[in-house]
Scaffold this motif. Sequence first.
Motif, short mmCIF file in Angstrom:
data_model
loop_
_atom_site.label_atom_id
_atom_site.label_comp_id
_atom_site.label_asym_id
_atom_site.label_seq_id
_atom_site.Cartn_x
_atom_site.Cartn_y
_atom_site.Cartn_z
N ARG A 135 21.82 2.45 -2.75
CA ARG A 135 21.20 1.17 -2.44
C ARG A 135 21.80 0.09 -3.33
NH1 ARG A 135 14.85 2.79 -2.17
NH2 ARG A 135 14.95 4.21 -0.42
N LEU A 136 22.74 -0.62 -2.76
CA LEU A 136 23.50 -1.56 -3.57
C LEU A 136 22.64 -2.72 -4.06
CD1 LEU A 136 26.88 -1.54 -1.66
CD2 LEU A 136 26.20 -0.27 -3.69
N ASP A 137 21.63 -3.11 -3.28
CA ASP A 137 20.75 -4.20 -3.75
C ASP A 137 20.07 -3.80 -5.05
OD1 ASP A 137 19.46 -2.24 -2.30
OD2 ASP A 137 17.86 -3.56 -1.59
N GLU A 138 19.63 -2.54 -5.12
CA GLU A 138 18.99 -2.06 -6.35
C GLU A 138 19.99 -2.02 -7.50
OE1 GLU A 138 16.03 0.92 -3.91
OE2 GLU A 138 17.37 1.74 -5.42
N VAL A 139 21.19 -1.54 -7.18
CA VAL A 139 22.23 -1.46 -8.20
C VAL A 139 22.48 -2.84 -8.80
CG1 VAL A 139 24.72 -1.14 -8.51
CG2 VAL A 139 23.37 0.60 -7.31
N PHE A 140 22.60 -3.83 -7.92
CA PHE A 140 22.92 -5.16 -8.42
C PHE A 140 21.72 -5.81 -9.11
CE2 PHE A 140 26.80 -4.53 -6.29
CZ PHE A 140 27.70 -5.44 -6.82
N ALA A 141 20.52 -5.31 -8.81
CA ALA A 141 19.33 -5.88 -9.45
C ALA A 141 19.15 -5.36 -10.87
CB ALA A 141 18.09 -5.55 -8.63
N VAL A 142 19.59 -4.15 -11.14
CA VAL A 142 19.19 -3.56 -12.41
C VAL A 142 20.36 -3.17 -13.32
CG1 VAL A 142 19.06 -1.15 -11.65
CG2 VAL A 142 17.46 -1.97 -13.38
N CYS A 143 21.55 -2.97 -12.75
CA CYS A 143 22.64 -2.41 -13.56
C CYS A 143 23.45 -3.49 -14.28
CB CYS A 143 23.57 -1.57 -12.68
SG CYS A 143 22.75 -0.13 -12.03
N SER A 202 33.76 -1.90 -13.75
CA SER A 202 33.60 -3.34 -13.93
C SER A 202 32.20 -3.68 -14.39
CB SER A 202 33.88 -4.03 -12.58
OG SER A 202 33.39 -5.35 -12.60
N PRO A 203 32.07 -4.77 -15.18
CA PRO A 203 30.73 -5.29 -15.43
C PRO A 203 30.19 -5.80 -14.11
CG PRO A 203 32.34 -6.26 -16.92
CD PRO A 203 33.11 -5.54 -15.88
N ILE A 204 28.88 -5.67 -13.90
CA ILE A 204 28.32 -5.97 -12.59
C ILE A 204 28.46 -7.45 -12.24
CG2 ILE A 204 25.90 -6.57 -13.06
CD1 ILE A 204 26.70 -3.76 -10.71
N ASP A 205 28.41 -8.33 -13.25
CA ASP A 205 28.46 -9.76 -12.92
C ASP A 205 29.89 -10.25 -12.65
OD1 ASP A 205 29.11 -9.38 -15.52
OD2 ASP A 205 27.37 -10.46 -16.35
N LYS A 206 30.86 -9.33 -12.77
CA LYS A 206 32.23 -9.73 -12.43
C LYS A 206 32.62 -9.25 -11.04
CE LYS A 206 33.63 -11.36 -16.50
NZ LYS A 206 33.26 -10.54 -17.68
N SER A 266 31.06 -8.06 -6.73
CA SER A 266 30.10 -8.40 -5.68
C SER A 266 29.86 -7.18 -4.80
CB SER A 266 30.66 -9.53 -4.81
OG SER A 266 31.80 -9.05 -4.14
N ILE A 267 28.81 -7.26 -3.99
CA ILE A 267 28.50 -6.13 -3.12
C ILE A 267 29.68 -5.82 -2.20
CG2 ILE A 267 27.06 -5.41 -1.16
CD1 ILE A 267 24.66 -6.43 -2.51
N ILE A 307 31.82 -2.31 -1.96
CA ILE A 307 31.95 -1.54 -0.72
C ILE A 307 33.42 -1.29 -0.41
CG2 ILE A 307 31.66 -1.66 1.78
CD1 ILE A 307 28.90 -2.78 1.33
N LYS A 308 34.24 -2.31 -0.63
CA LYS A 308 35.67 -2.14 -0.39
C LYS A 308 36.24 -1.03 -1.28
CE LYS A 308 37.39 -6.04 1.22
NZ LYS A 308 37.51 -7.47 0.94
N TRP A 309 35.82 -1.03 -2.55
CA TRP A 309 36.28 0.04 -3.45
C TRP A 309 35.84 1.42 -2.95
CZ3 TRP A 309 34.21 -3.04 -8.23
CH2 TRP A 309 35.21 -3.92 -8.69
N MET A 310 34.58 1.45 -2.46
CA MET A 310 34.05 2.75 -2.05
C MET A 310 34.78 3.34 -0.86
SD MET A 310 30.02 1.88 -2.55
CE MET A 310 29.30 3.24 -1.67
#
Lengths: 348, 508
Positions: B205-213, B228-232, B234-235, B239-242
């Motif tokens: 759940r990427l929304d959760e990942v971006f909310a907390v990590c 990567s640091p999360i603030d550097k 985007s979702i 996804i592209k990496w995945m």
Amino acid sequence: MSGPTVPAPTTTTAGRARKLINGRIASLFLILALAIGITAAVNPRFLGGSGLTDLLIGSAVIGILAVGLTPVVIARHIDLSIASTTGLSAYVTLSIVVPNGWGLWQSFAIGAGIGLLVGTVNGLLVAGLNIPSLVVTLGTLSIVRGILYFYSDAGRFTPDVIPPSLIAMGLDTILDIPIIFWITLGFALFAAWWMRYTPVGRDLYAIGSNPPAAQLVGINIFQRTLLAFMWSGLMAGIAGVLYIGQFAFVDASAFINQELAVVTAVVVGGVNIFGGSGTIIGALLGALLIRVIAGGLVAVGVDPFWQQAVNGVLLITAIGLDRILALRSQAKIQRIREDRVEEQSWRE
Amino acid sequence: MAAGKASGEILLVRNANKRFGGVQALKDAKLTLRDGEIHALLGENGAGKSTLVKVLAGVHRLDSGTVELNGKPFIQGSPRAAMEQGITVIYQEPSLFPDLSLAENVFISRLPRKGVAITWAQTRDETKKLFDELGVDLNPERLARGLSIADQQVVEIAKALSLDASVILMDEPTAALTSSEVARLMSVMRKLAERGKCVVFVSHRLDEVFAVCSEVTVMRDGETVAESPIDKTSISEVIKWMVGRELKEMFPKVDAKVGATALEVKSLNSASEFKDVSLHVKKGEIVALAGLVGSGRSEVARAIFGVDPYDSGEVILNGQKLPPKRPKTSVARGLALVPEDRRQQGLFMISSVARNVAMEMLNRLSKLGFITNKQEINLTQKWQEKLQIKYSDPRAPVESLSGGNQQKSVLAKWLATDPDVLIVDEPTRGIDVATKAEVHRLLSQSAADGKAVLMISSELPEVLGMADRIYVMHEGRLTAEMARNEATQEKIMFAATGEKVAVAGKKR
């Protein structure tokens, strides 16, 4: 709704679960009192004279066996060899004690040794080779009884040869309670303590409750299981000596076929047949209850041959009741969950 | 973003390699964890993150590579040793002792003692303290039986704290939680990070990942493809990496003539498993049901086939309503289900290949109620040629076959019934690349023969390569439907992770 507090349902179900356990002991006392009361009302002689003493004398052997079996059942195992071991212990003990002119203490030492031996064999086969305990102890049930038949060679011990100290143990009382019942009670209190307050006891609960998880947290399942069977064997060995005191007559068929009565006592006493929960005191009360019912049936004039059937009904009733209660509380938990989920999606 | 005083590196995984049979689960993977951070570990199903978690949990041992914990080499291969070294794993569904109190569960096998006797009051008080620190209101004395999954996880987290764990790995902990439970877990995770713990969050759940990590590591095909640091980031970049890999020529898709609707499912509901699922499959069509593992796809298939019940909705096969809970009727009317777990559900492992292949044909093969080995073997040899099943002897037990040939045997069993609609659940899981291509050819051929194929798959390349049309499921609901030409890996992944906004091709 970012509340770290998710309150109500958990605490109430907790209270309910606790109450269920305490309720078990309380309701056993109640049923016990009821059974005694009804019988005494129909036949006043049931409690009169030596009635109560006889009841406790009659409960000592099955009671100590229930105390022995409980840790095994809690660990999700069964020991069906206990009645055979009791017989073997009673006979072999006398066959050594009588010719040597020995007394009480030697009898207990020999009985304990025989019980420990059988228990160790059971434990090693179950825990070491991972053979189901039902199979192992069904086997040793027959093997031990077979050895006893061979060893006794159709012999018997009658009151005239049995050491007087053993006979006295079966007759005398302290504070109106028979000595052999004091012995059972002593072992019961000790077992109740170690099941509650020592790692060995707690590990047995854990093993019975969730075996794979027990392995994962590093519990020594082999050693703990072995100890449970050794304890059960030890109690059966002691029970053999108590048996001598109670009946003052021992032959190769001593206490034959009584293992299921002990299982019934344990289950009626609230020990979960699938492991994980139950108490020693509950099992002891279970043993008292089935003795009261057996004695009560005789006192109100029911043919004693019905006793086995009544034990069977008790066993099925106890397990059936547990099952129904478990299903009901499960359904309740499910409902609470669904309500919460519904509340959730409604909020979204 | 997340609080915490990230400072020193605490766990370093370098050049990690792990092979299971023919599958390279980890390929020079690396992972860097620092204390006080909440670190997301992401990847598709089978990307290697579970393997990596299991290595750190002490379940698996690396073939090569190093794991360093607090500057010392990490002793691998024992769950207990991992725990003692300060790594704890919180699984999706923890396994507590239902008959024991929460306090005892927390301190199991190391209960505080005075002499030989356990001090229960101390056990209770210390557990209460841990629960308070985590900000959860649980009674330490209640039994674990009936505890919700969220609360079970909290008990495990309290246990990790009592062990003074420095790294706490959470393997898809939110998959079975409601949204307020997720919020509570996130606040617990932040508290742990504030205390200097390193929390690893494995989630889809990427929304959760971006909310907390605060940090993210992405894995693909056993390799670490991004850190990567999360603030550097985007979702969409994550996804592209995945998914970012090329489609290999593994998908011999044959063009088939699409005919009438063979299978139609109308708003199928099952209280706990799935909601309002409507789909259809036409003759000659291969339709994929994509989504993450656990999104409810297999449950839908089992309900359609009639193994599991459903609460409401209709299944229509060749224009006729199919009664619920009647798998026998389903087979008789021309429906076949090749289950996901062939060992548990698809095959009788110790029976012969022939017996297995003929299993569904017994009625049609038998004469006066009897069936001979010869009939079974003849049937099997016919399908062996068609499907290229490799075995030494049709009488050999099916467990002696390789995974791929086992899978072909299951397919043979169902194709032998000549079904109109074939439902296949993860048809190529755990089989090697060459056999995979053959299974794909078979499915394609079946569609060309006019059969309707519904294919459940977690592998995006397979979905994109094989399907004429794609449904995507997320947490029990269909979130997207797209045609072959409009589907991309990114779109499917967005829909499968519940990122509704970005699903451009979404109809309905």
